[in-house]
Design an enzyme around this catalytic site. Structure first.
Site, PDB file in Angstrom:
ATOM      1  N   ILE A 242     -23.821   6.406 -23.554  1.00  0.00           N
ATOM      2  CA  ILE A 242     -24.595   5.888 -22.433  1.00  0.00           C
ATOM      3  C   ILE A 242     -23.653   6.008 -21.238  1.00  0.00           C
ATOM      4  CG2 ILE A 242     -25.798   3.903 -21.445  1.00  0.00           C
ATOM      5  CD1 ILE A 242     -26.334   2.920 -24.254  1.00  0.00           C
ATOM      6  N   PRO A 243     -23.849   7.007 -20.384  1.00  0.00           N
ATOM      7  CA  PRO A 243     -22.807   7.410 -19.431  1.00  0.00           C
ATOM      8  C   PRO A 243     -22.680   6.534 -18.184  1.00  0.00           C
ATOM      9  CG  PRO A 243     -24.713   8.819 -19.174  1.00  0.00           C
ATOM     10  CD  PRO A 243     -25.016   7.913 -20.340  1.00  0.00           C
ATOM     11  N   CYS A 244     -22.216   5.308 -18.379  1.00  0.00           N
ATOM     12  CA  CYS A 244     -22.013   4.418 -17.241  1.00  0.00           C
ATOM     13  C   CYS A 244     -20.902   4.923 -16.326  1.00  0.00           C
ATOM     14  CB  CYS A 244     -21.724   2.997 -17.709  1.00  0.00           C
ATOM     15  SG  CYS A 244     -20.330   2.835 -18.831  1.00  0.00           S
ATOM     16  N   HIS A 245     -20.074   5.844 -16.827  1.00  0.00           N
ATOM     17  CA  HIS A 245     -19.004   6.398 -15.992  1.00  0.00           C
ATOM     18  C   HIS A 245     -19.545   7.279 -14.874  1.00  0.00           C
ATOM     19  CE1 HIS A 245     -19.722   9.258 -19.337  1.00  0.00           C
ATOM     20  NE2 HIS A 245     -19.521  10.189 -18.416  1.00  0.00           N
ATOM     21  N   ARG A 246     -20.814   7.657 -14.929  1.00  0.00           N
ATOM     22  CA  ARG A 246     -21.397   8.519 -13.896  1.00  0.00           C
ATOM     23  C   ARG A 246     -22.010   7.734 -12.736  1.00  0.00           C
ATOM     24  NH1 ARG A 246     -24.211  12.089 -18.577  1.00  0.00           N
ATOM     25  NH2 ARG A 246     -22.256  12.906 -19.463  1.00  0.00           N
TER      26      ARG A 246
END
Length: 292
Positions: A242-246
Site C-alpha cells: 500500500i504505497p503511502c510513500h508516494r
C-alpha cells in the site's frame, strides 16, 4: 548487511548535498571506496547510475512528478479501477476486515510471519488466512520490538515463524518477473471505513508518480480532510504494497514516513529511476553535473 544498508549513507549524503552536485570521485573519497567499486555497488542496488538517481532526488523533479500526480490519479478513478490495474507493477487486492474480525484480534487464525531482506533493508512480513496483513521495514537491532508490534496487532492469533515464506513474498513484491506479468497479491487490513478508503486510493498511484495529501482527499470526495488523510496514510499497516510513500506535501517536501524519511526518499527515487529506465525515458540532464 544488504546493499540498501551500505548505500543508505550515500543516499543521505546525496540528499543533503544536492545543490553541490557531488561527483563520483568526491563520493569515492568520502566513503573510502574506489570510484569503480562505489559506482558498481550503487548501480547494482538502484538499477541506475548515481547521476540518474541524484536527479530523482531533486526538488524540481519531485515537484514535476507532484504536478503530474493529479491527472494520473484522476485517470485511475475515471477508469473505475478497484486496484492499480496496468498502472502498477503489482496487482494488489485489498480486503477489509469485517466488524467481527476487527474485534476478534485474529482469534482462531494461524498467521505465518518472518523476516527477510528487501531492497530497502530488513522486513517483517505476516500473512493471515485472507492475505498479507503486516509488512514493516525493520532497522538493525529492532527485530524483537518489530515482532512484538505484530503480536500486539493480532493478540488472539497463533503466530508461527516462517522466514522462508516471508522471503518468497518479498521476492515476488520487489522483483519483476522476466515475462513482465505482474504478481497478484492479496492484502488484508483492519481499519475504519475512512482509512480503508484512503488505502484503496493509494493503490491507484503508479510507481514513479507522487500525489499530495490534498489530492488524495479530493479524489475520495473529502477535499477538506487533508489532516485525516495524513493520519490514515501514517497508519498504513502494509509498507510498500500500500504505497503511502508516494504521498508527499503540497510544497514538494517528501515529509515524514513511518519507517524513516530517508527510506521514503530512497523508495521514491528508486521507483522513479527504474520506471524511467524500463520505459526508456531519459532523465533530464543536470547542469554542471560531474557524476558518471
Amino acid at each position: 548487511m544488504n546493499d540498501y544498508e551500505r548505500v543508505a549513507s550515500i543516499i543521505r549524503y546525496l540528499s543533503a548535498h544536492q545543490q553541490e552536485q557531488p561527483g563520483l570521485e568526491d563520493l569515492a573519497r568520502r566513503f573510502r571506496l574506489s570510484p569503480s567499486h562505489l559506482h558498481r555497488l550503487f548501480t547494482h542496488w538502484a538499477g541506475v547510475t548515481p547521476k540518474d538517481f541524484l536527479q530523482c532526488l531533486t526538488v524540481e523533479h519531485v515537484r514535476k512528478s507532484l504536478q503530474r500526480g493529479q491527472s494520473v490519479l484522476s485517470a485511475a478513478f475515471d477508469a473505475g479501477l478497484s486496484g492499480p490495474g496496468r498502472l502498477h507493477d503489482l496487482l494488489v487486492t485489498l480486503e477489509a476486515a469485517s466488524p467481527g474480525e476487527l474485534k476478534s484480534g485474529g482469534a482462531g487464525w494461524t498467521i505465518r510471519a518472518g523476516f527477510a531482506d528487501s531492497p530497502f533493508g530488513l522486513c517483517l512480513l505476516a500473512e493471515a488466512p485472507r492475505g498479507i496483513c503486516h509488512l514493516a521495514f525493520v532497522d538493525p537491532g529492532d527485530r524483537r520490538s518489530a515482532w512484538q508490534e505484530l503480536v500486539d496487532s493480532w493478540p488472539a492469533a497463533h503466530i508461527v515463524r516462517d522466514d522462508k515464506a516471508a522471503a518468497e513474498h518479498i521476492r515476488r513484491i520487489f522483483t519483476r518477473p522476466a515475462n513482465g506479468a505482474p504478481p497478484v497479491l492479496r492484502a488484508f487490513v483492519r481499519g475504519t471505513p475512512f482509512q480503508v478508503q484512503v488505502w484503496r486510493a493509494l493503490l491507484r498511484i503508479p510507481p514513479g508518480q507522487l500525489v499530495s495529501y490534498g489530492q488524495i482527499a479530493s479524489s475520495i470526495g473529502h477535499p477538506t480532510a487533508c489532516r485525516a488523510v495524513g493520519a490514515a496514510v501514517g497508519a498504513n499497516p502494509i509498507a510498500y504494497l500500500i504505497p503511502c510513500h508516494r504521498v508527499i506535501r503540497e510544497s514538494g517536501a517528501v515529509g515524514d514516513y513511518r519507517w524513516g524519511s530517508l527510506r521514503k526518499q530512497a523508495i521514491v527515487a528508486w521507483e522513479t529511476s527504474r520506471r524511467n529506465a524500463s520505459h526508456g525515458e531519459p532523465v533530464e540532464p543536470m547542469k554542471a553535473s560531474r557524476l558518471d
